[in-house]
Write a protein that holds these residues in place. Sequence first.
Motif, short mmCIF file in Angstrom:
data_model
loop_
_atom_site.label_atom_id
_atom_site.label_comp_id
_atom_site.label_asym_id
_atom_site.label_seq_id
_atom_site.Cartn_x
_atom_site.Cartn_y
_atom_site.Cartn_z
N UNK A 237 0.82 -1.22 0.00
CA UNK A 237 0.00 0.00 0.00
C UNK A 237 0.84 1.26 0.00
N UNK A 238 2.13 1.14 0.30
CA UNK A 238 3.00 2.32 0.20
C UNK A 238 3.14 2.76 -1.26
N UNK A 239 2.94 1.84 -2.18
CA UNK A 239 2.99 2.18 -3.60
C UNK A 239 1.62 2.57 -4.13
N UNK A 240 0.59 1.79 -3.75
CA UNK A 240 -0.78 2.09 -4.19
C UNK A 240 -1.73 1.73 -3.07
N UNK A 330 7.23 9.49 13.01
CA UNK A 330 7.49 8.18 12.44
C UNK A 330 7.75 8.28 10.96
N UNK A 331 8.63 7.44 10.49
CA UNK A 331 8.87 7.30 9.06
C UNK A 331 8.45 5.89 8.70
N UNK A 332 7.61 5.72 7.70
CA UNK A 332 7.12 4.40 7.37
C UNK A 332 7.54 3.97 5.99
N UNK A 333 8.32 2.91 5.98
CA UNK A 333 8.57 2.25 4.73
C UNK A 333 9.70 2.80 3.89
N UNK A 334 10.28 1.95 3.08
CA UNK A 334 11.43 2.35 2.28
C UNK A 334 11.06 3.02 0.99
N UNK A 335 11.98 3.80 0.47
CA UNK A 335 11.87 4.29 -0.90
C UNK A 335 12.23 3.14 -1.81
N UNK A 446 7.42 11.14 3.36
CA UNK A 446 6.49 10.07 3.03
C UNK A 446 7.27 8.77 2.84
N UNK A 447 6.54 7.66 2.90
CA UNK A 447 7.20 6.36 2.80
C UNK A 447 7.94 6.18 1.49
N UNK A 448 7.39 6.71 0.41
CA UNK A 448 8.07 6.56 -0.88
C UNK A 448 9.15 7.60 -1.11
N UNK A 491 3.61 12.93 11.50
CA UNK A 491 3.78 11.52 11.13
C UNK A 491 2.88 11.25 9.94
N UNK A 492 3.36 10.48 8.99
CA UNK A 492 2.58 10.20 7.78
C UNK A 492 2.30 8.71 7.71
N UNK A 493 1.08 8.37 7.25
CA UNK A 493 0.70 6.96 7.13
C UNK A 493 1.53 6.28 6.06
N UNK A 494 1.57 4.95 6.11
CA UNK A 494 2.39 4.19 5.18
C UNK A 494 2.00 4.41 3.74
N UNK A 495 0.71 4.56 3.46
CA UNK A 495 0.29 4.78 2.08
C UNK A 495 0.33 6.24 1.68
#
Length: 751
Positions: A237-240, A330-335, A446-448, A491-495
């Motif tokens: 969901x970090x991508x879509x 929080x930082x969520x997810x990798x680029x 953002x996660x991305x 803080x930003x959500x994963x998506x």
Amino acid sequence: MAAEGEVFGPYELRRLVGRGAMGEVWEAFDTRRERPVALKLLGGAVATDPQFRARFQQEARVTARLSSLHVIPIHDFGEIDGRLFVDMRLVDGGDLAAVVRAHPTGLPPARAVDIVGQIAEALDAAHDAGLVHRDVKPSNVLLTGQRAGDFCFLVDFGIARIAGAGSSHLTTSGTVLGTTAYMAPELFSGETATFRSDVYALACLFFELLTGHRPYAGPDPVAHMGQHVHQPVPAPSWSRADLAVFDRVVATGMAKDPAHRYPTPGALADAAVAAGRPGPGSAPVGATSALGAGRTGPPPSPPPARPAAPTRHGPPSSGWPAVDGARTGTVTGPVTAPSSASGSASVSGSGAAAASAAPAPAPSRAPDPTGVGATTPGGRPPPPALGAPAKRRPWRWLAVGLAALVIIAGSVVVADQVYDVLSPGSVPTAQAVAPPLQSPRWVELSADGRRAFVSGQAGDPTPSPSVAVVDTATNRLTGTVPVSTFPGDLAVSGDGTRLFVTERGSDAAPGSALAIIDTAAGSVSAQIELGTAAPSGLALSPDGRRVYVANEGTNAAPGSTVSVVDLATSSVIASVPVGQGPSGLAITPDGRKLYVANEGVLTGVGNTVSVVDTATNAVTATIPVGDTPRSIAVRPDGRYAYVASQGTQQAPQGSVSVVDTSTDTVTATITEGVGGPIGVAVTGDGRNVLVTNYGGDAAPGSTVTVINSRDDVIGTVPVGQLPFGVAASRDGTRAYVTSRAEFWQLDFPAR
């Protein structure tokens, strides 16, 4: 190397199909049976190894007996003129890697689920026969047009291994084989591959089919090692956002602990089918792999009425509200990067040329979403915990022994050399970019990695509290969202669809709400009243369901609690008593522990960190740290937390405390190269800790200190005066720093 037209025993070599580190695959003609075949010729070097020859014979016999329709049939195998060969059915089609390249944003989910189901059937057949594949990846999946849609063959069992007792002697000790972009974490520490290692690789492949890119975007195999072991599992969901239903499937399949993964590939495929099917139980699942990383804000302005009390450094009171406390987020997810990115390494031969096929409906397999078993064939206990000596030397997962070798694309890297590559970190370069608003204070990515969110004040002629949105590709402002009172942490959500902001205000007009910003609409969609004054730092839980808010309070009425906000009901469900003046928050990647920096107030300097068990919302430990702890960041693997303590005017240097999260004790205290540290963040690869040195009124700070994973200060980077906010990208290549009225970009050198 063979040559076109060469005669190899009864085979005529007609066309080279592919070449890998272990050999070549040729389209050949079998003159005995008068049929075209795919002929794999293994390199002469491996053929002279007695252990490899024995393993080859054993595995070829087992593979030839596999009855799955999705395993390429083996006609014959053996040795001709001292060279090992495998005679296989020639498949008219291409490989899955080409299909992925043709769909940079991912395949239709139904098609991805269908393909994974077929690969899972092949793996289940191999596992039932006791064979571990060890190199599941798109280029080892062939597609044909044998039915209305895709028909898949799993190929290249060339580096497979027989599982079970009595077979380990057939594999060279301390050798890691496979493609690093898809390898399970335990394999990098020298553990033997099991069935659940294949489950991990299949989950990586599923993620790539859904999103169009690999789970981790490391630039090279060495970076992949660190990412698989230390970075949290990315969510589709970090991508879509529409892929959120598959977040839990990927999170379970790629669990760091093999015992927490699906017990079989088929169980993963069944869970994917169930997740993609509408109805009860298929509601979107939030991102399951967020992690805490410190983000901070400005320190308070000490009033002159109390000169005798220990006072902290603070910014001048003119131009913007006096705001107490550090801020964390929080930082969520990798680029992530496209699947064609370089850096993957393999020791197996390639299968066949690539081609795409038409979409197909989802398979009709009955769903079995349970998925996780504690004791199944191929399961194993979790890898041993990392040690914590007095002077930490992390990355011990790579210490397989001095004689252990990691074979990468035909090259050999000794384990201690890999350690030296990963541990030292690197010092970034800094450049000032246009500030998105007049008074930038806090920053989050953002996660991305495509957007930076910056809080502060914007507007002319009368600035007002706002959050700015920056396109990180151009560093240009793309939007501004007004908020009610001076914003605290972000803080930003994963998506990337929701941004959480504490509305902090000032001592004169304290805020008391958590604002939720719809990032697509560019406006506040909800406000949750917290019932306490001046909320400060916040942290988003890894599953995206809860937000933790530090209620720092004001100088007149200091806070001493953390609010637990349930996002499903938009309500505070618990208030956790902690130390005085809680400020920075960080949560471990598994979501089990919340670390709270108790800053204190002007009349009493704080010097503790509270550890909260998120299952019970109770404090389980109190850790002494330096004076005035302002922010906390947790390393991506969750192993260590870093606490930035600003100190006082009487002790202006301050410190960074390193906390071992397994014991909740301080293992190192860093004072070198720091001066009134405020903000702290860890890069996504875990190699660098960034600390903003705010300094004080008498001696303002103007640098960012860089600390590597060995706790060594490796450099300082000049930035603007009075820096405090810092955020690092998940791929470890970039960071942003807010500095009074400036905005700085930090770029790490390519590795």
